[in-house]
Enzyme design. Structure first.
Site, PDB file in Angstrom:
ATOM      1  N   ARG A   1      -1.675  -2.615  -3.681  1.00 30.88           N
ATOM      2  CA  ARG A   1      -0.450  -2.813  -3.619  1.00 30.88           C
ATOM      3  C   ARG A   1       0.070  -3.223  -1.912  1.00 30.88           C
ATOM      4  NH1 ARG A   1       4.568   0.808  -4.129  1.00 30.88           N
ATOM      5  NH2 ARG A   1       6.328   0.253  -4.630  1.00 30.88           N
TER       6      ARG A   1
ATOM      7  N   HIS B   1       1.851  -6.171  -0.537  1.00 30.03           N
ATOM      8  CA  HIS B   1       3.821  -6.091  -0.208  1.00 30.03           C
ATOM      9  C   HIS B   1       3.276  -6.357   1.574  1.00 30.03           C
ATOM     10  CE1 HIS B   1       6.379  -3.584  -2.378  1.00 30.03           C
ATOM     11  NE2 HIS B   1       4.904  -4.262  -3.531  1.00 30.03           N
TER      12      HIS B   1
ATOM     13  N   ASN C   1       9.637  -0.767   0.032  1.00 27.38           N
ATOM     14  CA  ASN C   1       8.065  -0.457   0.343  1.00 27.38           C
ATOM     15  C   ASN C   1       7.641   1.456   0.683  1.00 27.38           C
ATOM     16  OD1 ASN C   1       7.605  -2.450   0.762  1.00 27.38           O
ATOM     17  ND2 ASN C   1       7.996  -2.967   3.056  1.00 27.38           N
TER      18      ASN C   1
ATOM     19  N   HIS D   1      -1.688  -4.543 -12.602  1.00 27.00           N
ATOM     20  CA  HIS D   1      -0.873  -3.314 -12.274  1.00 27.00           C
ATOM     21  C   HIS D   1      -1.748  -3.060 -13.710  1.00 27.00           C
ATOM     22  CE1 HIS D   1       3.441  -4.706 -11.716  1.00 27.00           C
ATOM     23  NE2 HIS D   1       3.492  -4.450 -10.222  1.00 27.00           N
TER      24      HIS D   1
END
Length: 327
Positions: free
Chosen positions: A64, A68, A93, A190
């Site tokens: 992740r 990001h 974040n 995910h």
């Protein structure tokens, strides 16, 4: 003479193909540090392994973190910068994890090869290793990124959100050169992810202020989620996004979306759009008569594509000495 000219032409074509290949990935190439820091990838791998063995949930954290980073100003390590107005302190974040893994690897690499390996590359390599350690696929990571010199929380406002419709998700991914196939494939990360009750509990009790649950949630799964996240309970409690096999990088996530067991609204909505649904069906193995897509083959392709977004190479950017600080 003609034979010599033919050979020259052949080598020119080969060189041109090689140049175009490098350019197609923004100047990146696998093995970028093979001469300048031969042990770079080994050091990153051993560092990720060490942290993973202590806490396997660091794997989705690293994945992740890389995602990001790439979605704001490209894959330039800007999310790693510390500071009150820096990118990592933007609201989307605040739950990011894995910074200590990148810092650990950077410290070792600075001792081994000072000023050579970028933080952005360490992050891309660590994301790959995190997937591999979670029984997922591995791939050759094109490297050669340089670190950005700007990190602003205000620029992180357009990151994908759990509340996004498919139309909004599509727009955000398309803005980065990623299509519907990439969208569904990357969201498949995910399968080893987690989220807080805070980000989906509204679906369980008062969806769109109706006083009832989101009707797309499987009824037996709804009861399970309500037990995990009681109304008025601790919103920071973490729940796996793939409850069936939360530590294995597999296609269980897509089967859950197919069966109405997506935890996040944005994930479950992939089943309601014909274009994204067809990709979910392929990965879940529900399209009869078709060979189907192999998630473990497609995910590396999507990751390489994503990790090439707006990269800085050559003389652009810098090679940070400390990942959380500009030089």
């Amino acid at each position: 003479m003609l034979q010599m000219e033919g050979m020259c032409l052949y080598f020119l074509v080969v060189i041109l193909v090689m140049v175009l290949s490098v350019q197609s990935q923004g100047g990146l190439r696998p093995g970028f540090y093979s001469s300048s820091c031969p042990k770079a990838e080994v050091v990153v791998r051993s560092t990720v392994t060490s942290h993973f063995n202590k806490d396997p949930t660091v794997a989705p954290g690293l994945l992740r973190l890389h995602f990001h980073d790439c979605f704001v100003q490209g894959c330039d390590g800007s999310v790693l910068i510390a500071g009150s107005s820096a990118e990592r302190n933007a609201l989307p974040n605040l739950g990011l994890r894995g910074f200590e893994v990148i810092d650990d690897a950077k410290t070792q690499l600075e001792a081994l090869c000072p000023g050579v390996v970028s933080c952005a590359d360490i992050l891309a390599l660590a994301a790959r290793d995190a997937v591999d350690l979670s029984d997922g696929p591995s791939w050759k990571v094109p490297t050669g990124r340089r670190d950005g010199r700007v990190s602003s929380s205000s620029q992180a406002s357009n990151l994908p959100s759990p509340l996004d419709s498919v139309a909004v998700q599509r727009q955000k991914f398309a803005a980065k050169g990623l299509d519907d196939h990439d969208l569904v494939t990357l969201v498949g990360a995910h399968t080893i992810g987690q989220t807080d009750c805070l980000f989906f509990r509204y679906r369980l009790y008062n969806f769109t202020k109706t006083g009832s649950a989101d009707p797309t949630i499987n009824q037996s799964f709804l009861a399970q989620l309500q037990t995990l996240c009681p109304n008025g309970g601790d919103g920071s409690k973490r729940v796996a996004l793939d409850i069936d096999s939360q530590t294995d990088f597999d296609v269980s996530f897509f089967k859950n979306v197919r069966d109405g067991k997506g935890v996040l609204e944005s994930d479950q909505r992939l089943w309601g759009d014909s274009a994204t649904r067809s990709v979910v069906e392929n990965y879940a193995g529900t399209i009869r008569g078709l060979l189907g897509l192999r998630f473990d083959h497609e995910f590396p392709k999507a990751m390489i594509k994503m990790s090439s977004i707006e990269v800085k190479t050559g003389r652009d950017g810098e090679i940070r000495k400390i990942c959380s600080k500009f030089n």
